[in-house]
Write a protein that holds these residues in place. Sequence first.
Motif, short mmCIF file in Angstrom:
data_model
loop_
_atom_site.label_atom_id
_atom_site.label_comp_id
_atom_site.label_asym_id
_atom_site.label_seq_id
_atom_site.Cartn_x
_atom_site.Cartn_y
_atom_site.Cartn_z
N THR A 153 0.84 -1.19 0.00
CA THR A 153 0.00 0.00 0.00
C THR A 153 0.88 1.24 0.00
O THR A 153 1.88 1.30 0.74
N PRO A 154 0.57 2.24 -0.81
CA PRO A 154 1.40 3.45 -0.85
C PRO A 154 1.48 4.19 0.48
O PRO A 154 2.42 4.95 0.71
N GLU A 155 0.51 3.96 1.36
CA GLU A 155 0.51 4.63 2.67
C GLU A 155 1.72 4.22 3.52
O GLU A 155 2.06 4.88 4.49
N LEU A 156 2.36 3.13 3.14
CA LEU A 156 3.54 2.66 3.88
C LEU A 156 4.76 3.54 3.64
O LEU A 156 5.70 3.55 4.43
N VAL A 157 4.77 4.30 2.53
CA VAL A 157 5.93 5.09 2.13
C VAL A 157 5.86 6.49 2.73
O VAL A 157 4.81 7.15 2.67
N ASP A 158 6.95 6.95 3.28
CA ASP A 158 7.08 8.32 3.77
C ASP A 158 6.69 9.28 2.63
O ASP A 158 7.23 9.17 1.52
N PRO A 159 5.76 10.21 2.86
CA PRO A 159 5.33 11.13 1.80
C PRO A 159 6.46 11.94 1.18
O PRO A 159 6.33 12.42 0.05
N LYS A 160 7.57 12.10 1.90
CA LYS A 160 8.69 12.87 1.37
C LYS A 160 9.60 12.04 0.48
O LYS A 160 10.55 12.59 -0.10
N ARG A 161 9.33 10.75 0.37
CA ARG A 161 10.20 9.87 -0.42
C ARG A 161 9.42 9.19 -1.53
O ARG A 161 8.22 8.98 -1.44
N LYS A 162 10.18 8.80 -2.57
CA LYS A 162 9.58 8.10 -3.69
C LYS A 162 9.38 6.63 -3.38
O LYS A 162 8.38 6.03 -3.78
N ASN A 163 10.35 6.03 -2.66
CA ASN A 163 10.32 4.61 -2.38
C ASN A 163 10.86 4.33 -0.99
O ASN A 163 11.45 5.21 -0.34
N ILE A 164 10.71 3.11 -0.55
CA ILE A 164 11.37 2.62 0.64
C ILE A 164 12.71 2.02 0.21
O ILE A 164 12.77 1.28 -0.77
N SER A 165 13.77 2.35 0.94
CA SER A 165 15.11 1.93 0.54
C SER A 165 15.80 1.20 1.68
O SER A 165 15.67 1.59 2.85
N TYR A 166 16.56 0.15 1.32
CA TYR A 166 17.26 -0.66 2.32
C TYR A 166 18.69 -0.89 1.87
O TYR A 166 18.94 -1.33 0.74
N GLN A 167 19.64 -0.59 2.75
CA GLN A 167 21.05 -0.86 2.51
C GLN A 167 21.44 -2.07 3.35
O GLN A 167 21.66 -1.93 4.57
N PRO A 168 21.53 -3.25 2.75
CA PRO A 168 21.71 -4.48 3.54
C PRO A 168 23.02 -4.55 4.31
O PRO A 168 23.07 -5.12 5.41
N GLU A 169 24.09 -3.98 3.78
CA GLU A 169 25.38 -4.07 4.47
C GLU A 169 25.38 -3.26 5.77
O GLU A 169 26.05 -3.61 6.74
#
Length: 299
Positions: A58-74
Amino acid sequence: MPETRTNQEAAVITLPHQDWSDVPLASIDAVAALEQGKVLFFPHLAFNLSEAEKKLLTPELVDPKRKNISYQPEQQKLTGVALADKYEMVQKLLARHHQACQALIISVLPEYRHALHMPTNSLRLHPISAWKASTSWRKDDTRLHVDAFPSRPNYGERILRIFTNINPHGENRLWRVGEPFPELAQRFLPRLKPYSPFISWLQDKIGITKTHRSHYDHLMLQMHDVMKADLEYQKNGPQQAVEFPPGSSWICFSDQTPHAAMAGQFMLEQTFLLPVNAMKTPQNAPLKVLETLLHKPLV
């Protein structure tokens, strides 16, 4: 649609993998195809979500200030989650997709396994149509472009991306794929603004860029913008429409393969950087193509 289209068979290579660690067919040189600018398409390579994970779509999961959710695994660093109670589940989902992508690299592109670095995983939840309506033309990814990082110069390193359509409603991800990079470079290079070492130094000093922007990075960012601004090219330039259904995955060098995302929603995307000297055919890298055309080093 104009007649001047790339041939889909030439632009897209289809592979039969149904598992992220499948043994590849010996008859297909996936690395060579990828380095020529092809899209590697896996129509049956799904990334399955649990019932609980499907509720994250659901788009509601994304911070309104960001385009996507991002994860840096390292670094195990997750950004862009608007709902704090979903943080842990999102991180586990993206970590699991990252692990699957690592297995796919070992299977399909084993030459790269020790050279890929700076992995970033993204969860894209907005419909393309909604994001297009609220962004500038430079950020409008429905326009054909090659990827370049405005604030993070990469000095010619390749941008390798693995995409997975996780749409639960049967909606395809629609792309346009453009012409080979050497033809693209010859077309747009004469229209790019000259490089200024002073401006590059200044941008670094005042924080516009994280490091000094090289001549190469300047040209790639210029090409990205000039392509997107050319509406005639967007409409009539060489290109091929491609559909990626739910349950499919695909790989390309997004700095080399002109692409545009036209429709769709809900996607996982894994990004890696690859040094040019780790390629099987370094001469196909955008850096080497541009250096050959300009007869000088660019980094």
